[in-house]
Structure formats: C-alpha cells, structure tokens
Motif scaffolding. Structure first.
Motif, PDB file in Angstrom:
ATOM      1  N   PRO A  40       0.823  -1.214   0.000  1.00 24.73           N
ATOM      2  CA  PRO A  40       0.000   0.000   0.000  1.00 24.73           C
ATOM      3  C   PRO A  40       0.861   1.270   0.000  1.00 24.73           C
ATOM      4  N   PHE A  45      -0.511   2.317   7.440  1.00 27.19           N
ATOM      5  CA  PHE A  45       0.153   1.710   8.605  1.00 27.19           C
ATOM      6  C   PHE A  45       1.132   0.573   8.277  1.00 27.19           C
ATOM      7  N   PRO A  46       0.883  -0.267   7.241  1.00 26.93           N
ATOM      8  CA  PRO A  46       1.903  -1.299   6.978  1.00 26.93           C
ATOM      9  C   PRO A  46       3.252  -0.672   6.599  1.00 26.93           C
ATOM     10  N   TYR A  99      -5.561 -11.674   1.629  1.00 21.02           N
ATOM     11  CA  TYR A  99      -5.653 -11.723   0.163  1.00 21.02           C
ATOM     12  C   TYR A  99      -5.432 -13.127  -0.374  1.00 21.02           C
ATOM     13  N   ARG A 172     -16.656  -3.499   0.028  1.00 27.57           N
ATOM     14  CA  ARG A 172     -15.399  -4.171  -0.257  1.00 27.57           C
ATOM     15  C   ARG A 172     -14.798  -4.759   1.032  1.00 27.57           C
ATOM     16  N   MET A 193      -6.626  -3.649  -0.905  1.00 25.30           N
ATOM     17  CA  MET A 193      -6.862  -2.267  -0.485  1.00 25.30           C
ATOM     18  C   MET A 193      -6.436  -1.216  -1.525  1.00 25.30           C
ATOM     19  N   SER A 211     -10.454  -1.650   9.127  1.00 26.04           N
ATOM     20  CA  SER A 211     -10.179  -0.773  10.271  1.00 26.04           C
ATOM     21  C   SER A 211     -10.250   0.701   9.857  1.00 26.04           C
ATOM     22  N   VAL A 214      -8.129   3.929   7.773  1.00 28.79           N
ATOM     23  CA  VAL A 214      -8.140   4.206   6.323  1.00 28.79           C
ATOM     24  C   VAL A 214      -9.003   5.411   5.971  1.00 28.79           C
ATOM     25  N   TYR A 235      -7.773  -7.905  10.507  1.00 34.92           N
ATOM     26  CA  TYR A 235      -7.076  -8.490   9.348  1.00 34.92           C
ATOM     27  C   TYR A 235      -5.624  -8.783   9.764  1.00 34.92           C
ATOM     28  N   PHE A 237      -1.537  -9.602   9.059  1.00 33.44           N
ATOM     29  CA  PHE A 237      -0.395  -9.328   8.172  1.00 33.44           C
ATOM     30  C   PHE A 237       0.829 -10.105   8.656  1.00 33.44           C
TER      31      PHE A 237
HETATM   32  N1  DTR Z   1      -5.876  -6.314   4.536  1.00 34.25           N
HETATM   33  C1  DTR Z   1      -6.403  -5.057   4.641  1.00 34.25           C
HETATM   34  C2  DTR Z   1      -6.428  -4.405   5.904  1.00 34.25           C
HETATM   35  C3  DTR Z   1      -5.978  -3.017   5.877  1.00 34.25           C
HETATM   36  C4  DTR Z   1      -6.414  -2.130   6.788  1.00 34.25           C
HETATM   37  N2  DTR Z   1      -5.786  -0.939   6.597  1.00 34.25           N
HETATM   38  C5  DTR Z   1      -4.937  -1.049   5.543  1.00 34.25           C
HETATM   39  C6  DTR Z   1      -4.078  -0.113   4.964  1.00 34.25           C
HETATM   40  C7  DTR Z   1      -3.333  -0.502   3.883  1.00 34.25           C
HETATM   41  C8  DTR Z   1      -3.401  -1.792   3.384  1.00 34.25           C
HETATM   42  C9  DTR Z   1      -4.244  -2.740   3.946  1.00 34.25           C
HETATM   43  C10 DTR Z   1      -5.013  -2.365   5.038  1.00 34.25           C
HETATM   44  C11 DTR Z   1      -7.552  -4.776   3.812  1.00 34.25           C
HETATM   45  O1  DTR Z   1      -7.386  -5.032   2.654  1.00 34.25           O
HETATM   46  O2  DTR Z   1      -8.588  -4.303   4.265  1.00 34.25           O
END
Ligand code: DTR
Length: 338
Positions: A40, A45-46, A99, A172, A193, A211, A214, A235, A237
């Motif tokens: 992303p 946050f990742p 995913y 989504r 995402m 969460s 976003v 979710y 990671f």
């Molecule tokens: N796996 C994610 C969870 C997610 C939540 N915030 C972010 C920010 C950037 C990438 C993924 C995520 C999802 O796809 O919802």
C-alpha cells in the motif's frame, strides 16, 4: 626521532579510539543491503511500521545493515508478495494474509469473529498462534514479525443503521471479513486495499469494511460519510524474509532481527490503535462523518449471524485435518493473557 615516536603515538591513540568506538557494534562484516517491499501507499500503517523497523535495524546494527524500502507496490504488489520474497525479487516483504485466505488458514483464524478487542492484543495473539503452530505456509521464508489491523467497521456512502439497510449494499472486504459481510446480507466485493479508492470513486462499491484508520490515510472520509460500528474482525499481516538472504546474515544481525519480532507486533498494534482514534476524530471534525452505533436490538440481531461462521470454520477445517477447535480456543486463551 622524537617527532616520529610522537606521530606514531598519536596514530595509535586514534586507531584505538576508533576501535573502541566501534566495539559495541554487533556487526563487523561488510555492509549489508536489503530490500523491503510493501503493497500500500507510504502513509498507510503497513508502511509506517516498515519504516520504524528499518530505523531500528539500522540503529541497532550501527549502520552495518541498510534497508531500502519500496512502498506502494513499487517492487511487489499485494498478491505477488509471498512468491516475490520466496524467489528473491525482494529480500523482505509485507503481506496481507487476507488476500490469500486458503494459503494462510491457521494465522487467518484471528479474522474469525471472536471479539479480539484491539490491534495490540490481536497482534500479540497472532504471534502466539504463529509460534505455537509454526504453519507449513511459512516453511519457505523466515518470519520477521506479524501484526493485525484494529477491529473492522463499516464505512459507507449511505447510512447503515439496521440489518435492513445493509441488504445488497456493495461493500469491499477480503478474507474472513468477507464471510461476515455475506452473513449480514451485504453484496461482498473482494479486492486488495490499493484498488479500493478507484472502486469507490467509480461506484463499483459503495463502501468498505476494514479498520477505520483508512478513513484518514486513504481519505475515504471524503466519500464515505457514514461509519457503522461493529468492531469485528481484524485483518492479519506478516513480514517475511527470503530464506537465503536470512541464512547469509551474520549471527549478530540475525539476533537483532529476532529481538525485534514481538516488539514490532506490539509497536505496530499500539500505533494502529492510536491512529484509529486520530482518524475517527479527523473524519468527524473535518469531514462531517457520522459515527453510527447500533441499537441494542440491532446489535443482538447482527451478532446472532456471526456464531455460525466460527462453527462452520471449525467443521470445515477439522475435515481438512486441522486442530480447528483447539486453534479457536487458543486464540481466546491467548487474548486473555494480554
Ligand atoms: N488487509 C487489509 C487491511 C488493511 C487495513 N488498513 C490497511 C491499509 C493498507 C493496506 C491494507 C489495510 C484490507 O485489505 O482491508
């Protein structure tokens, strides 16, 4: 002659000082350059946790290790991450396990609706789960850390206050969250995402389920003026490293990485929880977002749809030979520890 002796003394003192200054450095081998891929955009946050890890590693190895980060899918995309790290396109990669739900069955169990309260607790629970079961899906990589999002909530263009309101709404979500949306009657649409902003813009979906940080980080609050609080699921990671690249690292560098594994779960969970609070405040104060709390009657109705999801997962995974009931019990027990 005296001059020469003086000169040699000065040189010796300087050399000794340099040696002493460098003595605590854990790494005396040559410079190690590592690449770290993330899918992303940089402010999310990742990637924030990736930059923190890079800073800590570079500091704790006194600069002997240098980490070059690639946010925004510039080296590997969301769905190529695991393969890309295994094959060595990147030394390190951060992946959303939602995913590829079938690939990471055990660790994705934290995405069952089990009431994990926040990102810090669920990140530590996820790590415990990984440690206990050492899933086969990670056999080809070295796992550097794991973490989760905060619990998910619904973000939508139209208000969702009742079960009737969510029927057929295109939202989504990925992985375990998808099952939850289906149980509530939404039209679940799966995509990573980074594809979501365009899908929202074009009206392919009218909201999303993840969460709430976003709302700010992807500016979803500009389009989604309603948030419905449901607080489940998280979710998962993981951050994985190419096995050969790992094996080539000096022992003292490996120790620095190992010492950071749980610390990084904790740091990322804490960052996430605080950032969600900040994002919701920003969404309310500057974007006029309404945060909807379900009535007690609605809450009971919504929750009643969730129990069968875990029961079905246990049945299905037991049939596949997994100790599924044990895994669910472990998640609940680990959560009580924190
Ligand atoms: N796996 C994610 C969870 C997610 C939540 N915030 C972010 C920010 C950037 C990438 C993924 C995520 C999802 O796809 O919802």
């Amino acid at each position: 002659m005296r001059r020469i002796v003086q000169f040699l003394t000065v040189i010796t003192v300087i050399s000794l000082s340099v040696c002493l200054l460098w003595a605590p450095a854990p790494v005396l081998a040559g410079k190690i350059n590592l690449t770290y891929a993330n899918f992303p955009p940089a402010p999310t946050f990742p990637c924030v946790q990736m930059e923190r890890w890079k800073t800590e590693v570079e500091k704790r190895t006194n600069g002997a290790v240098s980490v070059k980060t690639f946010p925004g899918g510039t080296l590997l995309g969301a769905k190529d991450m695991m393969e890309g790290v295994i094959s060595g396109v990147a030394d390190i990669g951060c992946l959303s396990m939602a995913y590829q739900p079938g690939r990471f069955t055990i660790t994705n169990a934290v995405s069952l609706p089990l009431g994990l309260p926040n990102a810090k607790v669920s990140s530590l629970v996820l790590w415990d789960l990984y440690e206990k079961y050492q899933p086969e899906s990670f056999a080809d990589v070295k796992v550097l850390t794991m973490f989760t999002t905060a619990p998910s909530n619904i973000m939508s263009r139209k208000p969702i206050r009742t079960m009737a309101d969510i029927q057929g709404v295109s939202l989504r979500a990925s992985g375990g969250a998808s099952e939850i949306l289906k149980a509530w009657g939404a039209n679940q649409v799966g995509m990573p995402m980074p594809e979501t902003p365009e899908a929202l813009q074009k009206g392919v979906v009218s909201g999303l389920f993840t969460s709430l940080e976003v709302m700010k980080d992807f500016k979803f609050a500009e389009l989604c003026k309603y948030v419905t609080i449901v607080e489940t699921p998280v979710y998962a990671f993981s951050v994985v490293m190419n096995k050969d690249a790992w094996n080539k690292l000096p022992k003292d560098v490996q120790k620095v990485f190992d010492d950071l594994r749980v610390e990084q779960c904790d740091w990322t969970g804490t960052y996430m929880d605080n950032h969600v609070v900040e994002s919701v405040k920003w969404s309310r104060d500057t974007q006029g977002v309404e945060v909807i709390t379900l009535s007690d009657a609605e809450k009971t109705a919504w929750e009643s749809k969730l129990a069968p999801i875990t029961a079905k997962w246990i049945t299905d995974m037991t049939a596949k030979g997994l100790p599924a009931a044990r895994i669910v019990e472990d998640i609940k027990t680990f959560a009580k520890k924190y």
